[in-house]
Design a protein around this motif. Structure first.
Motif, short mmCIF file in Angstrom:
data_model
loop_
_atom_site.label_atom_id
_atom_site.label_comp_id
_atom_site.label_asym_id
_atom_site.label_seq_id
_atom_site.Cartn_x
_atom_site.Cartn_y
_atom_site.Cartn_z
N SER A 29 0.90 -1.14 -0.08
CA SER A 29 0.04 0.16 0.14
C SER A 29 0.78 1.28 -0.15
CB SER A 29 -0.82 -0.05 1.41
OG SER A 29 -0.10 -0.13 2.38
N ALA A 30 0.35 2.19 -1.03
CA ALA A 30 1.32 3.40 -1.01
C ALA A 30 0.72 4.45 -0.03
CB ALA A 30 1.26 3.90 -2.48
N ALA A 31 1.84 5.24 0.71
CA ALA A 31 1.56 6.32 1.36
C ALA A 31 1.33 7.57 0.46
CB ALA A 31 2.76 6.67 2.27
N ALA A 32 0.35 8.55 1.24
CA ALA A 32 0.14 9.76 0.73
C ALA A 32 1.33 10.56 0.19
CB ALA A 32 -0.58 10.67 1.24
N PRO A 33 1.54 10.99 -1.06
CA PRO A 33 2.64 11.74 -1.47
C PRO A 33 2.96 13.01 -0.72
CG PRO A 33 1.05 12.14 -3.02
CD PRO A 33 0.38 10.83 -2.14
N LEU A 34 4.28 13.37 -0.35
CA LEU A 34 4.73 14.56 0.02
C LEU A 34 5.10 15.49 -0.51
CD1 LEU A 34 6.68 12.80 3.37
CD2 LEU A 34 4.24 13.50 3.17
N SER A 35 4.94 17.01 -0.15
CA SER A 35 5.71 18.02 -1.11
C SER A 35 7.36 17.89 -1.02
CB SER A 35 5.18 19.28 -0.28
OG SER A 35 5.93 19.59 0.96
N ALA A 150 17.72 6.76 0.15
CA ALA A 150 17.21 6.98 -1.24
C ALA A 150 15.61 7.00 -0.78
CB ALA A 150 17.18 5.64 -1.99
N TRP A 151 14.81 8.00 -1.70
CA TRP A 151 13.48 8.22 -1.32
C TRP A 151 12.49 7.04 -1.72
CZ3 TRP A 151 10.59 10.76 1.69
CH2 TRP A 151 9.21 11.17 1.60
N ASN A 152 11.96 6.29 -1.08
CA ASN A 152 10.97 5.27 -1.25
C ASN A 152 9.61 5.87 -1.45
OD1 ASN A 152 9.24 3.10 -1.10
ND2 ASN A 152 10.22 2.07 0.39
N ALA A 153 9.41 6.00 -2.70
CA ALA A 153 8.09 6.57 -2.97
C ALA A 153 6.81 5.80 -2.56
CB ALA A 153 8.04 6.88 -4.62
N LEU A 154 6.85 4.37 -2.48
CA LEU A 154 5.97 3.53 -2.14
C LEU A 154 5.45 3.95 -0.58
CD1 LEU A 154 4.23 1.12 -2.95
CD2 LEU A 154 6.04 -0.47 -1.91
N ALA A 155 6.58 3.80 0.21
CA ALA A 155 6.36 3.96 1.58
C ALA A 155 6.46 5.58 2.29
CB ALA A 155 7.39 3.32 2.56
N GLU A 157 9.24 7.60 2.53
CA GLU A 157 10.14 7.56 3.74
C GLU A 157 11.56 7.45 2.83
OE1 GLU A 157 9.69 7.94 6.69
OE2 GLU A 157 7.70 7.39 7.08
N TRP A 158 12.56 7.99 3.83
CA TRP A 158 14.09 7.79 3.40
C TRP A 158 14.34 6.71 3.83
CZ3 TRP A 158 16.11 10.85 -0.32
CH2 TRP A 158 15.69 12.17 -0.52
#
Length: 354
Positions: A29-35, A150-155, A157-158
């Motif tokens: 499940s993907a988290a909401a994207p951040l700015s 690295a930026w994990n776009a799925l979670a 999180e860095w």
């Protein structure tokens, strides 16, 4: 206990695991994207090491294969395989650019910690990578170990993209010029570098003494380093496929004399168990006597048809004898050779690590 009570008890026992599982978040499940501002503010914060319980296979870059730990992936994939020196995604106001000098990144007048570079995953998708620490090597101060995230776009999180192992639970990375493709071939690319994680073959070969930016007796060690990455992973065909297991003991020796053949037994190496395995060039084995993980030589012939031929054994000297030899190069031109222990009977034919 009545039959009805036994039935109800059995029904509850069957339902409990499903009820517990229903309360667990799905790993994909993907988290909401951040700015951008929120994302960069989160970089380089203290985090406990991330581990994966799934076998990683033999690693070239040493990075995770995919952010989704449940996904079935190929050993020739990675969440971060290269990075661009410019333009910088985020940096100190005084850091305008970076350059790679030997084994370290340089920012004129400033440190590199906190800088965010644009990286790329093996599938070509962009991934940002932050430099969170810089530690000069005790053995060579001109070489620097970097702690990266690295930026994990799925979670959202860095995360440390490097695979953690029991002996290196919080791996760092070296900055190495150029890139490596899925077939394990090194490619010179202006303005690009590879963050070679501590548990991967690129980094291991540098630690063993084969620094691609260095030279010995006037000869560049770039080709020797590349041959080492093939040898470390038992990539006989030069196609990025490994034929070994994690933490397999090997002995290597090269033409330039960087590492000499082991001539005495020790707690780490038993000469009575060792025998010649293969000779190596930058694009794979030039000849071999057997496989490291115990699979039949016929499987190598099928994996890369027309590359090797079987026939009269070739004696390379000092007991090193080839059973299969390349059809397109002279096996004696190899830069590197290695010995290993023969795989014990019953060993799986599929390698699970370097």
């Amino acid at each position: 206990m009545t039959a009805m009570k036994r039935y109800l008890l059995a029904w509850v026992c069957l339902q409990l695991p499903m009820m517990v599982h229903a309360g667990q978040p799905t790993p994909t499940s993907a988290a909401a994207p951040l700015s951008d501002a929120e994302r960069y503010a989160r970089r380089c914060q203290s985090q406990s090491p991330h581990r994966t319980v799934k076998p990683q296979g033999t690693m070239l870059w040493g990075t995770r294969r995919d952010w989704d730990v449940e996904k079935v992936t190929d050993e020739r994939t990675g969440v971060l395989v290269s990075a661009d020196l410019a333009p910088l995604r985020q940096a100190d106001a005084q850091v305008k650019s970076l350059s790679l000098e030997g084994g370290r990144l340089v920012a004129a007048g400033k440190g590199v910690v906190g800088t965010v570079l644009q990286g790329t995953a093996s599938d070509g998708k962009p991934v940002e990578v932050a430099i969170c620490g810089a530690e000069p090597s005790p053995e060579d101060p001109a070489m620097v170990w970097y702690r990266i995230e690295a930026w994990n776009a799925l979670a959202q999180e860095w995360e440390n993209p490097c695979v953690a192992l029991a002996n290196v639970p919080d791996p760092r990375a070296l900055a190495v010029s150029g890139t490596w493709n899925a077939n394990g071939a090194h490619q010179k690319a202006r303005g690009k570098l590879t963050f070679a994680c501590e548990n991967g073959a690129i980094s291991k070969c540098i630690q063993w003494g084969y620094k691609p930016w260095a030279s010995r007796d006037g000869q560049s060690m770039a080709d020797l380093h590349q041959a080492c990455t093939r040898m470390a992973r038992a990539d006989y065909c030069g196609n990025g496929r490994s034929h070994t297991h994690e933490n397999t003991t090997i002995d290597m020796y090269d033409r330039l004399g960087v590492i000499a053949r082991t001539t005495e037994s020790s707690a780490q190496w038993d000469l009575s168990r060792a025998s010649f395995e293969a000779a190596w060039a930058p694009d794979g084995a030039t000849c071999l006597s057997r496989t490291r993980d115990g699979r039949a030589l016929e499987t190598v012939l099928k994996e890369c048809p027309n590359r090797f031929r079987a026939g009269t054994a070739l004696d390379l000297g000092k007991g090193d004898r080839c059973t299969l030899r390349r059809t397109d190069v002279n096996p004696e031109s190899a830069l590197l050779r290695n010995q290993s222990y023969e795989a014990s009977k019953g060993t799986s034919a599929q390698g699970e690590g370097p």
